[in-house]
Write a protein that holds these residues in place. Structure first.
Motif, PDB file in Angstrom:
ATOM      1  N   TYR A   8      28.486  88.938  42.475  1.00  0.00           N
ATOM      2  CA  TYR A   8      27.596  87.958  43.102  1.00  0.00           C
ATOM      3  C   TYR A   8      26.139  88.249  42.762  1.00  0.00           C
ATOM      4  O   TYR A   8      25.371  87.345  42.419  1.00  0.00           O
ATOM      5  CB  TYR A   8      27.797  87.984  44.614  1.00  0.00           C
ATOM      6  CG  TYR A   8      26.832  87.100  45.372  1.00  0.00           C
ATOM      7  CD1 TYR A   8      27.027  85.729  45.444  1.00  0.00           C
ATOM      8  CD2 TYR A   8      25.714  87.646  46.010  1.00  0.00           C
ATOM      9  CE1 TYR A   8      26.144  84.918  46.125  1.00  0.00           C
ATOM     10  CE2 TYR A   8      24.822  86.850  46.689  1.00  0.00           C
ATOM     11  CZ  TYR A   8      25.046  85.471  46.751  1.00  0.00           C
ATOM     12  OH  TYR A   8      24.157  84.680  47.431  1.00  0.00           O
ATOM     13  N   GLU A   9      25.742  89.513  42.834  1.00  0.00           N
ATOM     14  CA  GLU A   9      24.361  89.879  42.503  1.00  0.00           C
ATOM     15  C   GLU A   9      24.038  89.587  41.040  1.00  0.00           C
ATOM     16  O   GLU A   9      22.934  89.129  40.722  1.00  0.00           O
ATOM     17  CB  GLU A   9      24.129  91.361  42.802  1.00  0.00           C
ATOM     18  CG  GLU A   9      24.107  91.689  44.281  1.00  0.00           C
ATOM     19  CD  GLU A   9      23.945  93.177  44.527  1.00  0.00           C
ATOM     20  OE1 GLU A   9      23.757  93.566  45.698  1.00  0.00           O
ATOM     21  OE2 GLU A   9      24.000  93.948  43.542  1.00  0.00           O
ATOM     22  N   THR A  10      24.987  89.813  40.169  1.00  0.00           N
ATOM     23  CA  THR A  10      24.775  89.539  38.752  1.00  0.00           C
ATOM     24  C   THR A  10      24.599  88.048  38.499  1.00  0.00           C
ATOM     25  O   THR A  10      23.721  87.628  37.729  1.00  0.00           O
ATOM     26  CB  THR A  10      25.950  90.078  37.921  1.00  0.00           C
ATOM     27  OG1 THR A  10      26.099  91.479  38.156  1.00  0.00           O
ATOM     28  CG2 THR A  10      25.726  89.834  36.441  1.00  0.00           C
ATOM     29  N   ILE A  38      22.264  89.258  30.033  1.00  0.00           N
ATOM     30  CA  ILE A  38      22.143  89.970  31.314  1.00  0.00           C
ATOM     31  C   ILE A  38      23.518  90.188  31.930  1.00  0.00           C
ATOM     32  O   ILE A  38      23.839  91.280  32.425  1.00  0.00           O
ATOM     33  CB  ILE A  38      21.226  89.181  32.274  1.00  0.00           C
ATOM     34  CG1 ILE A  38      19.784  89.190  31.762  1.00  0.00           C
ATOM     35  CG2 ILE A  38      21.287  89.783  33.678  1.00  0.00           C
ATOM     36  CD1 ILE A  38      18.839  88.339  32.583  1.00  0.00           C
ATOM     37  N   ALA A  39      24.351  89.143  31.911  1.00  0.00           N
ATOM     38  CA  ALA A  39      25.699  89.265  32.476  1.00  0.00           C
ATOM     39  C   ALA A  39      26.517  90.321  31.732  1.00  0.00           C
ATOM     40  O   ALA A  39      27.223  91.138  32.345  1.00  0.00           O
ATOM     41  CB  ALA A  39      26.401  87.914  32.424  1.00  0.00           C
ATOM     42  N   LEU A  44      29.970  91.738  32.755  1.00  0.00           N
ATOM     43  CA  LEU A  44      30.613  90.419  32.791  1.00  0.00           C
ATOM     44  C   LEU A  44      30.568  89.819  31.383  1.00  0.00           C
ATOM     45  O   LEU A  44      29.766  88.957  31.079  1.00  0.00           O
ATOM     46  CB  LEU A  44      29.908  89.501  33.796  1.00  0.00           C
ATOM     47  CG  LEU A  44      29.853  90.015  35.239  1.00  0.00           C
ATOM     48  CD1 LEU A  44      29.119  89.028  36.127  1.00  0.00           C
ATOM     49  CD2 LEU A  44      31.262  90.263  35.778  1.00  0.00           C
ATOM     50  N   SER A  45      31.475  90.304  30.537  1.00  0.00           N
ATOM     51  CA  SER A  45      31.444  89.908  29.125  1.00  0.00           C
ATOM     52  C   SER A  45      32.040  88.523  28.887  1.00  0.00           C
ATOM     53  O   SER A  45      31.885  87.962  27.803  1.00  0.00           O
ATOM     54  CB  SER A  45      32.199  90.944  28.291  1.00  0.00           C
ATOM     55  OG  SER A  45      33.537  91.069  28.745  1.00  0.00           O
ATOM     56  N   THR A  60      31.372  83.147  35.504  1.00  0.00           N
ATOM     57  CA  THR A  60      31.710  84.469  34.986  1.00  0.00           C
ATOM     58  C   THR A  60      33.127  84.531  34.443  1.00  0.00           C
ATOM     59  O   THR A  60      33.399  85.210  33.471  1.00  0.00           O
ATOM     60  CB  THR A  60      31.558  85.529  36.087  1.00  0.00           C
ATOM     61  OG1 THR A  60      32.371  85.171  37.216  1.00  0.00           O
ATOM     62  CG2 THR A  60      30.109  85.621  36.520  1.00  0.00           C
ATOM     63  N   SER A  61      34.055  83.824  35.066  1.00  0.00           N
ATOM     64  CA  SER A  61      35.453  83.817  34.623  1.00  0.00           C
ATOM     65  C   SER A  61      36.166  82.676  35.333  1.00  0.00           C
ATOM     66  O   SER A  61      35.585  81.963  36.143  1.00  0.00           O
ATOM     67  CB  SER A  61      36.124  85.152  34.946  1.00  0.00           C
ATOM     68  OG  SER A  61      36.228  85.320  36.351  1.00  0.00           O
ATOM     69  N   GLY A  62      37.434  82.537  35.035  1.00  0.00           N
ATOM     70  CA  GLY A  62      38.209  81.495  35.693  1.00  0.00           C
ATOM     71  C   GLY A  62      38.474  81.779  37.153  1.00  0.00           C
ATOM     72  O   GLY A  62      38.815  80.871  37.912  1.00  0.00           O
TER      73      GLY A  62
END
Length: 251
Positions: A8-10, A38-39, A44-45, A60-62
């Protein structure tokens, strides 16, 4: 629970960085690239970002829902863009934590414009007068372009603050420039209306917007490129219409 908080912070950090850059006039591809970098730096690739001039979407993802923020005001502040770029590079190199980076980004977002209004008006006035000479004008028209260019920018900034109608400020500022140029001609303080008018409206021309539109189109961001191009064309039309109205009704 810690992992969710970290994600969440990212996400909030990426959206904040993108918001500051987009509000400051950054290109779409630069905003997306900064958010993804940044991610990735925080693990969070698989993140994805989608940016238009008015909306930022980030996922960020599914498994995590995509988040969206709306951009209502846009200006040109290259200093803030440079600050966010520097912060993102520090994040990528591991020099900044998420909390420290957020503090720096909030500070950059709330920072006032690098130059105060009197300095901006003086710079616009000097720029207008120099453009007059560059476009083949004569030195006797230099003071007229100096005054008209400064007054045009001052009117544009003031009207942007009190009127929320898009392009009205540019039209009114160009109309003021045209009227001042005609006034100088009638009073014997100027000699070539076209040179004075063209030089004086140059600070109003959306040069950065046109450049960003072309760069976004070349980078494949068709929606952003076309919308920015339309915005620039409408602004240019408003400036031209202001000068035309001055000529038609007051010449």
């Amino acid at each position: 629970m810690e992992q969710k908080t970290s994600i969440y912070e990212t996400i909030e950090l990426c959206l904040l960085a993108g918001k500051v850059m987009l509000q400051s006039g950054a290109e779409t591809y630069r905003v997306e690239d900064t958010m993804v970098r940044i991610a990735t730096a925080f693990g969070l690739s698989e993140s994805h970002s989608y940016v238009t001039p008015t909306v930022i979407m980030f996922s960020t993802s599914g498994e995590q829902p995509a988040k969206l923020i709306r951009i209502e005001e846009r200006t040109t502040d290259l200093n803030k863009i440079a600050e966010v770029n520097a912060i993102s590079r520090q994040i990528a190199s591991g020099e900044l934590s998420a909390r420290d980076a957020k503090t720096l980004l909030l500070k950059a977002e709330s920072a006032p414009f690098g130059y105060k209004l009197p300095v901006q008006i003086l710079a616009a006035a000097l720029t207008s007068a120099c453009f007059l000479i560059m476009f083949g004008g004569t030195w006797p028209d230099f003071p007229a372009a100096f005054i008209a260019g400064g007054a045009g920018l001052a009117a544009s900034v003031w009207l942007h603050r009190i009127v929320q109608v898009k392009f009205f400020a540019e039209f009114s500022a160009a109309l003021l420039v045209g009227l001042l140029a005609l006034l100088f001609i009638w009073g014997g303080f100027g000699y070539e209306f076209d040179r004075i008018a063209v030089g004086s409206v140059m600070p109003l021309v959306p040069g950065l917007l046109i450049t960003n539109a072309i760069r976004d189109l070349m980078a494949g961001h068709l929606v952003s490129g076309i919308s920015k191009g339309a915005d620039a064309c409408l602004t240019a039309f408003a400036i031209g219409a202001g000068i035309a109205v001055a000529l038609i009704f007051f010449h």
